[in-house]
Every structure is written in C-alpha cells, then in structure tokens.
Design a protein around this motif. Structure first.
Motif, short mmCIF file in Angstrom:
data_model
loop_
_atom_site.label_atom_id
_atom_site.label_comp_id
_atom_site.label_asym_id
_atom_site.label_seq_id
_atom_site.Cartn_x
_atom_site.Cartn_y
_atom_site.Cartn_z
N GLY A 67 8.42 -3.85 -7.29
CA GLY A 67 8.44 -4.53 -6.01
C GLY A 67 7.05 -4.85 -5.50
O GLY A 67 6.82 -5.93 -4.91
N SER A 68 6.11 -3.94 -5.72
CA SER A 68 4.73 -4.17 -5.30
C SER A 68 4.12 -5.34 -6.06
O SER A 68 3.42 -6.18 -5.48
N TRP A 69 4.37 -5.41 -7.36
CA TRP A 69 3.84 -6.52 -8.15
C TRP A 69 4.46 -7.84 -7.72
O TRP A 69 3.80 -8.89 -7.73
N ALA A 70 5.74 -7.81 -7.35
CA ALA A 70 6.39 -9.03 -6.87
C ALA A 70 5.73 -9.52 -5.58
O ALA A 70 5.47 -10.72 -5.42
N LEU A 71 5.43 -8.58 -4.68
CA LEU A 71 4.77 -8.96 -3.43
C LEU A 71 3.35 -9.45 -3.68
O LEU A 71 2.89 -10.40 -3.05
N ALA A 82 -7.95 -3.35 -4.04
CA ALA A 82 -7.19 -3.60 -5.27
C ALA A 82 -6.14 -4.68 -5.04
O ALA A 82 -5.95 -5.57 -5.88
N ILE A 83 -5.45 -4.61 -3.90
CA ILE A 83 -4.45 -5.63 -3.58
C ILE A 83 -5.10 -7.00 -3.50
O ILE A 83 -4.59 -7.99 -4.03
N GLY A 84 -6.25 -7.07 -2.83
CA GLY A 84 -6.97 -8.34 -2.71
C GLY A 84 -7.45 -8.87 -4.05
O GLY A 84 -7.41 -10.07 -4.30
N HIS A 139 0.83 -1.21 0.00
CA HIS A 139 0.00 0.00 0.00
C HIS A 139 0.87 1.26 0.00
O HIS A 139 0.61 2.20 -0.76
N ASP A 140 1.89 1.29 0.84
CA ASP A 140 2.75 2.48 0.93
C ASP A 140 3.58 2.67 -0.34
O ASP A 140 3.81 3.81 -0.77
N ALA A 141 4.02 1.58 -0.95
CA ALA A 141 4.89 1.70 -2.13
C ALA A 141 4.11 1.98 -3.40
O ALA A 141 4.62 2.64 -4.33
N SER A 142 2.87 1.49 -3.48
CA SER A 142 2.12 1.58 -4.73
C SER A 142 0.92 2.52 -4.67
O SER A 142 0.45 2.99 -5.71
N GLY A 143 0.39 2.75 -3.48
CA GLY A 143 -0.83 3.55 -3.36
C GLY A 143 -2.08 2.75 -3.66
O GLY A 143 -3.18 3.31 -3.66
N LEU A 144 -1.94 1.45 -3.90
CA LEU A 144 -3.11 0.61 -4.16
C LEU A 144 -3.91 0.41 -2.88
O LEU A 144 -3.35 0.25 -1.81
N ALA A 173 -14.25 5.16 -6.41
CA ALA A 173 -13.89 6.05 -5.32
C ALA A 173 -12.73 6.98 -5.69
O ALA A 173 -12.32 7.82 -4.88
N GLY A 174 -12.21 6.84 -6.89
CA GLY A 174 -11.10 7.68 -7.33
C GLY A 174 -9.75 7.21 -6.85
O GLY A 174 -8.76 7.96 -6.93
N ASP A 175 -9.66 5.96 -6.34
CA ASP A 175 -8.38 5.43 -5.88
C ASP A 175 -7.61 4.80 -7.04
O ASP A 175 -8.18 4.47 -8.08
N ARG A 176 -6.34 4.58 -6.82
CA ARG A 176 -5.50 3.98 -7.86
C ARG A 176 -5.79 2.49 -7.98
O ARG A 176 -6.04 1.81 -6.99
N ILE A 177 -5.77 1.99 -9.22
CA ILE A 177 -5.93 0.56 -9.44
C ILE A 177 -4.74 -0.01 -10.23
O ILE A 177 -4.78 -1.16 -10.66
#
Length: 316
Positions: free
Chosen positions: A233-237, A49-51, A40-45, A223-227
C-alpha cells in the motif's frame, strides 16, 4: 508538427484555461500532505525517503512519456541551452519538496500547507515591489498585513497543544519551503514561454531528482532510518505521489504558467491547502483551533486579493 521551443504567448490568450490548469495542479498537490503521514506510519520511511522515491517515480514516468513522444533528444538539447534557469527551477523545487515533507511530520498537514502556500505569494509581492522600486499600494499593504497576521495565528496558535511534535521548527521549515516554491514559480514562468510542457517538466524534474533521490536514500541510511518497505500500500501511494502529484501536477503548472503570471499562479494553487485541510480533518482527525481558523480565513482573503496585483512576467 509540434515544436519544442515556443514563441512567447500573449497575456490574454488562454488565460482562463491556464488558471484552470494551475488550479487542478493545486488540487492534486493538496493530496500530498495527507498521504505523507499515511505512508510514514505504514512503512516507517522517513520524509526524505518518501520524497526521493516520489521523485524517482516522476522521472521514470516523464522519461517514458518523452520517449513515446520522441522528445528525449529535445530534452537534452534544450535543457543544456537553458541550463541555468532549469537548474534554478529544479533545485528550488527539490528544496520546496524536501522541507515540505519534513514540516508535515513536525507541524502537521494543515499548518504546513497553509503556512507554506500562504507565504509564497506574499514573498512574490514583496520581491516584485523591491525589483520595480515602487512602494506597495495601500491595498497591497493591507494584503501583506492580513497574510502575516494569518500566518502568525496559524503557526503559533493554530494547532492544539501536543498535536505537533516540533511546531516551531516545523513552521520555520514550512516558511523556507514556501520561499523555495516562490522562487521556482518565478523562475519557471519565463522558461515556460520557451519550452514545451514535456521538455520543461522532464528537464526540471530530472534536476530535482538529482537532489531528492540521493538525499532520500543517503541521509536516512546514515541516520539509521529505514529506506525500504515491504508494504504494498505504501508503494502504491508513493507511485501515486510521483506520477500524479509530481509528474502530472507540474506539467499542469508549467502549462498554466504560459498564460498566467507567477503571482496569480501561486494564488491559484491555494486550492492545495484547502484540499489538504479538508482531507486532514475528514480522514486524519486533525483539528484547527479557533485562532487557526481565523488565520486560515485571513490568509485566504489576503492571497485572493493578490491576484489583482499580479503582473505578467516578462520573458527573460
């Protein structure tokens, strides 16, 4: 030749192996909580979205595995045959994961994992007593009292002031997430006696993804959040979360449920909060107050004692 629909196994056969597999699933799940704020901190997702991406990765991995083992037709056929229970397991799993991810950001890793995983076996004990129409034994009452006390200490006084942005909604989300987890484990236990691991994991994860992927993309977009993110690194996680903590971990859980009662399995997965708390304290700088530590100890003691009261689920 391996069969795709199995006969119910005896309760004593492979019980130790089943508990080991469930414990391994718990350890893998324990890495989810610390990974969520990092992504969340690295990507803003958002957590949704992460789920959603995590579920998509898990489905892709499982479909590839099923295709390699020539089980895709079996997944479709047996999924239709047991569609009611498959749907219950899949939807409750999706609910559990969605609310867990949200609760982590609202209440913190330690609080969420302990409250969620602590509430699930307590709920299974209570519903089991209601279903059997028997009053809990004195030992069971002590267990429930200790668990509830621990939950209150952790949920209300466990986190230092200011560390959890929305502590009360976060704890409520964790409680509902724990209830959904209990439902998924209870519904999955008899189903695991009928379906092989690949078929069960693929079909139930597919149902869960049908909830998680749209929710993870449509709701944040509205909601206007990033997707989307360009952070590798975020995609790897996220890939790790999907392939290891969802596809592999649920395969371990469902295999373990063949010889482990659902109540005992939920107890065994308490290695998740232990793992998550250690990782959160060591790598994320989270802290628990004295009351939170006492609450964790009470919950651990209460849930450890639940294994003595668990009974083998009957195939349905």
């Amino acid at each position: 030749m391996a069969t795709t629909e199995t006969e119910p196994v005896q309760a004593s056969a492979g019980k130790g192996r089943g508990l080991v597999l469930v414990c391994l699933a718990g350890v893998l799940w324990g890495t989810i909580g610390p990974a969520i704020p990092v992504v969340h901190d690295a990507s803003g997702l958002s957590p949704l979205a992460i789920g959603g991406y995590r579920a998509l990765v898990a489905v892709v991995v499982l479909v590839i595995a099923a295709a390699a083992m020539r089980r895709l037709r079996d997944c479709a056929r047996l999924g239709r045959r047991h569609w009611r229970r498959v749907t219950v397991v899949g939807v409750s799993t999706a609910t559990f994961q969605l609310l867990f991810f949200v609760a982590v950001l609202w209440a913190g890793v330690s609080i969420t994992t302990v409250v969620c995983l602590g509430f699930a076996p307590v709920l299974l004990l209570i519903t089991g007593s209601v279903r059997s129409r028997r009053r809990p034994s004195p030992g069971q009452l002590v267990t429930v009292t200790a668990a509830v006390t621990g939950l209150l200490l952790v949920g209300i006084l466990g986190s230092p002031v200011g560390e959890a942005p929305y502590p009360v909604p976060g704890v409520l989300a964790a409680l509902v997430s724990g209830a959904a987890y209990a439902i998924s484990a209870e519904a999955a236990a008899p189903l695991s006696l009928r379906l092989d691991t690949v078929t069960m994991t693929t079909t139930t994860t597919f149902v869960a993804a049908m909830v998680l992927v749209p929710a993870g993309l449509v709701v944040p977009l509205a909601a206007g959040d990033r997707i989307w993110t360009t952070d590798i690194g975020s995609w790897a996680l996220i890939g790790y979360l999907g392939a290891v903590t969802m596809a592999l971990a649920y395969a371990l859980l469902f295999t373990g449920l063949r010889t482990t009662p659902s109540g005992a399995a939920v107890v065994a997965t308490l290695l998740e909060p232990v793992t998550a708390v250690v990782l959160a304290v060591v790598f994320l700088g989270e802290r628990l107050t004295v009351a939170g530590v006492v609450g964790v100890v009470l919950i651990m003691a209460a849930i450890a004692s639940l294994g003595r009261h668990s009974k083998e689920p009957a195939p349905q």
